[in-house]
Design a protein around this motif. Structure first.
Motif, PDB file in Angstrom:
ATOM      1  N   GLY A   1       0.809  -1.205   0.000  1.00  0.00           N
ATOM      2  CA  GLY A   1       0.000   0.000   0.000  1.00  0.00           C
ATOM      3  C   GLY A   1       0.844   1.256   0.000  1.00  0.00           C
ATOM      4  N   SER A   2       1.930   1.250   0.773  1.00  0.00           N
ATOM      5  CA  SER A   2       2.806   2.417   0.864  1.00  0.00           C
ATOM      6  C   SER A   2       3.442   2.750  -0.474  1.00  0.00           C
ATOM      7  CB  SER A   2       3.886   2.154   1.920  1.00  0.00           C
ATOM      8  OG  SER A   2       4.774   3.242   2.019  1.00  0.00           O
ATOM      9  N   MET A   3       3.911   1.727  -1.179  1.00  0.00           N
ATOM     10  CA  MET A   3       4.541   1.950  -2.473  1.00  0.00           C
ATOM     11  C   MET A   3       3.520   2.439  -3.502  1.00  0.00           C
ATOM     12  SD  MET A   3       7.084  -1.359  -2.487  1.00  0.00           S
ATOM     13  CE  MET A   3       7.909  -0.961  -4.039  1.00  0.00           C
ATOM     14  N   ALA A   4       2.283   1.920  -3.415  1.00  0.00           N
ATOM     15  CA  ALA A   4       1.235   2.369  -4.330  1.00  0.00           C
ATOM     16  C   ALA A   4       0.894   3.836  -4.079  1.00  0.00           C
ATOM     17  CB  ALA A   4      -0.013   1.500  -4.168  1.00  0.00           C
ATOM     18  N   GLY A   5       0.795   4.214  -2.795  1.00  0.00           N
ATOM     19  CA  GLY A   5       0.509   5.607  -2.462  1.00  0.00           C
ATOM     20  C   GLY A   5       1.618   6.539  -2.899  1.00  0.00           C
ATOM     21  N   ALA A   6       2.867   6.103  -2.733  1.00  0.00           N
ATOM     22  CA  ALA A   6       3.999   6.921  -3.154  1.00  0.00           C
ATOM     23  C   ALA A   6       4.017   7.088  -4.669  1.00  0.00           C
ATOM     24  CB  ALA A   6       5.298   6.276  -2.679  1.00  0.00           C
ATOM     25  N   TRP A   7       3.709   6.001  -5.379  1.00  0.00           N
ATOM     26  CA  TRP A   7       3.664   6.082  -6.848  1.00  0.00           C
ATOM     27  C   TRP A   7       2.586   7.048  -7.307  1.00  0.00           C
ATOM     28  CZ3 TRP A   7      -0.045   5.229 -10.505  1.00  0.00           C
ATOM     29  CH2 TRP A   7       0.384   5.122 -11.838  1.00  0.00           C
ATOM     30  N   LEU A   8       1.409   6.982  -6.668  1.00  0.00           N
ATOM     31  CA  LEU A   8       0.305   7.872  -7.039  1.00  0.00           C
ATOM     32  C   LEU A   8       0.676   9.332  -6.804  1.00  0.00           C
ATOM     33  CD1 LEU A   8      -2.636   8.291  -7.910  1.00  0.00           C
ATOM     34  CD2 LEU A   8      -3.303   7.974  -5.511  1.00  0.00           C
ATOM     35  N   ALA A   9       1.276   9.618  -5.641  1.00  0.00           N
ATOM     36  CA  ALA A   9       1.643  10.995  -5.313  1.00  0.00           C
ATOM     37  C   ALA A   9       2.677  11.541  -6.288  1.00  0.00           C
ATOM     38  CB  ALA A   9       2.184  11.060  -3.891  1.00  0.00           C
ATOM     39  N   ALA A  10       3.603  10.675  -6.717  1.00  0.00           N
ATOM     40  CA  ALA A  10       4.648  11.118  -7.644  1.00  0.00           C
ATOM     41  C   ALA A  10       4.088  11.468  -9.018  1.00  0.00           C
ATOM     42  CB  ALA A  10       5.708  10.031  -7.781  1.00  0.00           C
ATOM     43  N   HIS A  11       2.906  10.952  -9.342  1.00  0.00           N
ATOM     44  CA  HIS A  11       2.323  11.190 -10.658  1.00  0.00           C
ATOM     45  C   HIS A  11       1.132  12.157 -10.608  1.00  0.00           C
ATOM     46  CE1 HIS A  11       4.731   7.628 -11.495  1.00  0.00           C
ATOM     47  NE2 HIS A  11       4.637   7.931 -12.765  1.00  0.00           N
ATOM     48  N   MET A  12       0.960  12.810  -9.478  1.00  0.00           N
ATOM     49  CA  MET A  12      -0.141  13.767  -9.352  1.00  0.00           C
ATOM     50  C   MET A  12       0.394  15.184  -9.186  1.00  0.00           C
ATOM     51  SD  MET A  12      -2.989  11.921  -6.944  1.00  0.00           S
ATOM     52  CE  MET A  12      -4.006  13.411  -6.995  1.00  0.00           C
ATOM     53  N   THR A  13      -0.342  16.119  -9.677  1.00  0.00           N
ATOM     54  CA  THR A  13      -0.023  17.535  -9.479  1.00  0.00           C
ATOM     55  C   THR A  13      -1.191  18.164  -8.738  1.00  0.00           C
ATOM     56  OG1 THR A  13       1.222  17.614 -11.536  1.00  0.00           O
ATOM     57  CG2 THR A  13       0.542  19.721 -10.586  1.00  0.00           C
ATOM     58  N   LEU A  14      -0.915  18.632  -7.511  1.00  0.00           N
ATOM     59  CA  LEU A  14      -1.962  19.213  -6.685  1.00  0.00           C
ATOM     60  C   LEU A  14      -1.743  20.713  -6.560  1.00  0.00           C
ATOM     61  CD1 LEU A  14      -2.126  16.598  -3.802  1.00  0.00           C
ATOM     62  CD2 LEU A  14      -3.660  16.809  -5.755  1.00  0.00           C
TER      63      LEU A  14
END
Length: 250
Positions: free
Chosen positions: A210-223
């Protein structure tokens, strides 16, 4: 491990990984969750580090693939951090359950206050290189290593406070060095918890996914700015609920 436990760990890990990439403080969520799921404080502390190691391997690889290579400098900064982390992890295995809960509560309150402090803007910063590795920097890294080895909660905030706010090191470089130094000192710290039998591998590996998935998502998002504000508010609300739960369980 039940399906409900696995889903909770995945969700907590994803939120933790997302927060750690966007700012800091993911362990303020995952460590109490592991304790609420029945692990004693020492085992929860050790188990939480499985995801941190894998998350920082991913982050370090991403920085290197983007052209940011600070291996030599990171290794030198890691020497005092590793020494501090070994001592901190060893001390953590000796702390009793009640004392650890109080330490966790105090750390979470303090970290929440630091998260609310405004970031300095328009200031001159130092781009750290090997010529600046003097005693203040070495002592700072030893302190960070000890803290990370002992509890790790919100260590990213500690990096920002000590390296960026006090030593005025460039914030981008702080983040790049942070993931490398944490990865290096976390390995022997995790080893101490493993050697003392204080890691639940099933919980730790699910949390890591879960942690790696969340980190991957954050790295590909622009907020946008408002998104960052809401993330901080939601995080602080969750932390407040966790503190109340910890106090009720004592």
């Amino acid at each position: 491990m039940s399906l409900e436990q696995a889903l909770l760990l995945l969700a907590a890990g994803a939120l933790s990984g997302f927060l750690n990439v966007m700012s800091a403080g993911g362990s303020m969520l995952t460590l109490p969750v592991l304790m609420f799921m029945g692990l004693d404080s020492t085992t929860a502390n050790g188990t939480n580090r499985v995801g941190i190691v894998l998350q920082n391997i991913t982050a370090t690889w991403k920085y290197r693939s983007a052209g940011h290579r600070h291996l030599r400098l990171g290794l030198k900064l890691s020497v005092p951090a590793v020494l501090g982390a070994i001592v901190g992890a060893w001390v953590a295995t000796l702390v009793g359950e009640d004392l650890f809960r109080w330490i966790l509560i105090l750390v979470m309150v303090g970290s929440s206050v630091l998260m609310l402090l405004p970031m300095p803007v328009h200031r001159e910063t130092l781009y750290l290189d090997e010529s600046h590795l003097r005693w203040p920097v070495i002592l700072v890294m030893a302190v960070i290593g000890f803290y990370g080895g002992f509890i790790q909660v919100a260590v990213g905030i500690l990096f920002i406070v000590l390296l960026y706010r006090i030593l005025r090191i460039d914030l981008v470089q702080v983040n790049i060095l942070k993931v490398l130094v944490v990865l290096i000192y976390m390995l022997p710290a995790l080893g101490i918890f493993v050697a003392t039998g204080n890691v639940h591998w099933g919980f730790g590996l699910v949390l890591a996914v879960g942690s790696m998935a969340g980190a991957w998502l954050a790295a590909h998002m622009t907020l946008g700015p408002r998104g960052a504000v809401w993330i901080k508010r939601i995080t602080l609300a969750i932390i407040a609920a966790i503190i109340v739960k910890l106090l009720m369980d004592m």
